[in-house]
Scaffold this active site. Sequence first.
Site, PDB file in Angstrom:
ATOM      1  N   GLU A  40      90.907   2.669  47.605  1.00 47.78           N
ATOM      2  CA  GLU A  40      89.729   2.886  48.066  1.00 47.78           C
ATOM      3  C   GLU A  40      88.516   2.692  46.947  1.00 47.78           C
ATOM      4  O   GLU A  40      88.686   2.916  45.626  1.00 47.78           O
ATOM      5  CB  GLU A  40      89.558   4.165  48.557  1.00 47.78           C
TER       6      GLU A  40
ATOM      7  N   ASN B 268      90.410  13.282  54.815  1.00 44.54           N
ATOM      8  CA  ASN B 268      89.662  13.030  55.998  1.00 44.54           C
ATOM      9  C   ASN B 268      89.276  14.342  56.791  1.00 44.54           C
ATOM     10  O   ASN B 268      88.285  14.521  57.261  1.00 44.54           O
ATOM     11  CB  ASN B 268      90.370  11.860  56.823  1.00 44.54           C
TER      12      ASN B 268
HETATM   13  O1  F6P Z   1      85.669   9.081  53.884  1.00 45.60           O
HETATM   14  C1  F6P Z   1      86.592   8.156  53.717  1.00 45.60           C
HETATM   15  C2  F6P Z   1      86.555   7.205  52.662  1.00 45.60           C
HETATM   16  O2  F6P Z   1      87.773   6.483  52.650  1.00 45.60           O
HETATM   17  C3  F6P Z   1      86.099   7.763  51.387  1.00 45.60           C
HETATM   18  O3  F6P Z   1      87.385   8.096  50.685  1.00 45.60           O
HETATM   19  C4  F6P Z   1      85.073   6.779  50.783  1.00 45.60           C
HETATM   20  O4  F6P Z   1      84.606   7.218  49.820  1.00 45.60           O
HETATM   21  C5  F6P Z   1      84.414   6.304  52.101  1.00 45.60           C
HETATM   22  O5  F6P Z   1      85.283   6.344  53.163  1.00 45.60           O
HETATM   23  C6  F6P Z   1      83.945   5.100  51.828  1.00 45.60           C
HETATM   24  O6  F6P Z   1      83.103   4.882  53.006  1.00 45.60           O
HETATM   25  P1  F6P Z   1      81.296   5.008  52.522  1.00 45.60           P
HETATM   26  O7  F6P Z   1      81.197   3.643  51.867  1.00 45.60           O
HETATM   27  O8  F6P Z   1      80.765   4.782  53.906  1.00 45.60           O
HETATM   28  O9  F6P Z   1      80.938   6.114  52.151  1.00 45.60           O
END
Ligand code: F6P
Length: 199
Positions: free
Chosen positions: A85, A15
Amino acid sequence: MRKIWLTRHGESEYNERALLGGDSNISPAGQIYARLLPDVIVDRIPLTLEGATMPVSVWTSTLRRTIQTAELLPFPKLRWKALDEIQAGIFDGWTYEEIADKHPEEYAARKRDKLRYRYPSGESYMDVIQRLEPVIIEIERERECVVVVAHQAILRALYGYFMKIPLSDVPRLEIPLHTLIELVPTPDGRMAEERIPFN
Ligand code: F6P
């Protein structure tokens, strides 16, 4: 009434560098969040009809940043692969700027339809929503309070489900770091929400 708490992991090293995905550790700021979280949750545990505190369980993903964030929570823990994630596939470890620069067509396609866009060798929000189905079934079946420590896309999907948000709005929901979201089921079948920012 039982409570469901949703929180992203504390800030991670990825992050800090605006990198997608990965399996990095939490940063010093993330560690502070992890240290503050237990007292805030303990103070908010509801009582049973008999006046005892309700049991609480903690669900994390299998990634380091959620496990580290949950470490000091004094409750039984469960790790769910389904809470990992969204997989950014070939763009894991990239920044949004790098994607826009080197693969503008992919960047534009995601911007156009963030819900259905599937990262090459990765996932779409629709994929994530589908893989979360067993988690949602378990949360609904559960009688205890649950703390879900997960990730941005995952929590958008869970929050969107519980708050009955239209699917098309789910990928852009605001789920900030270092903010505890408390959901309490109400008798009319809705969820009352409170957001507790840690700043
Ligand atoms: O940036 C942090 C995160 O958890 C990334 O690992 C992930 O790809 C993203 O957020 C997901 O958010 P968005 O769908 O808005 O890219």
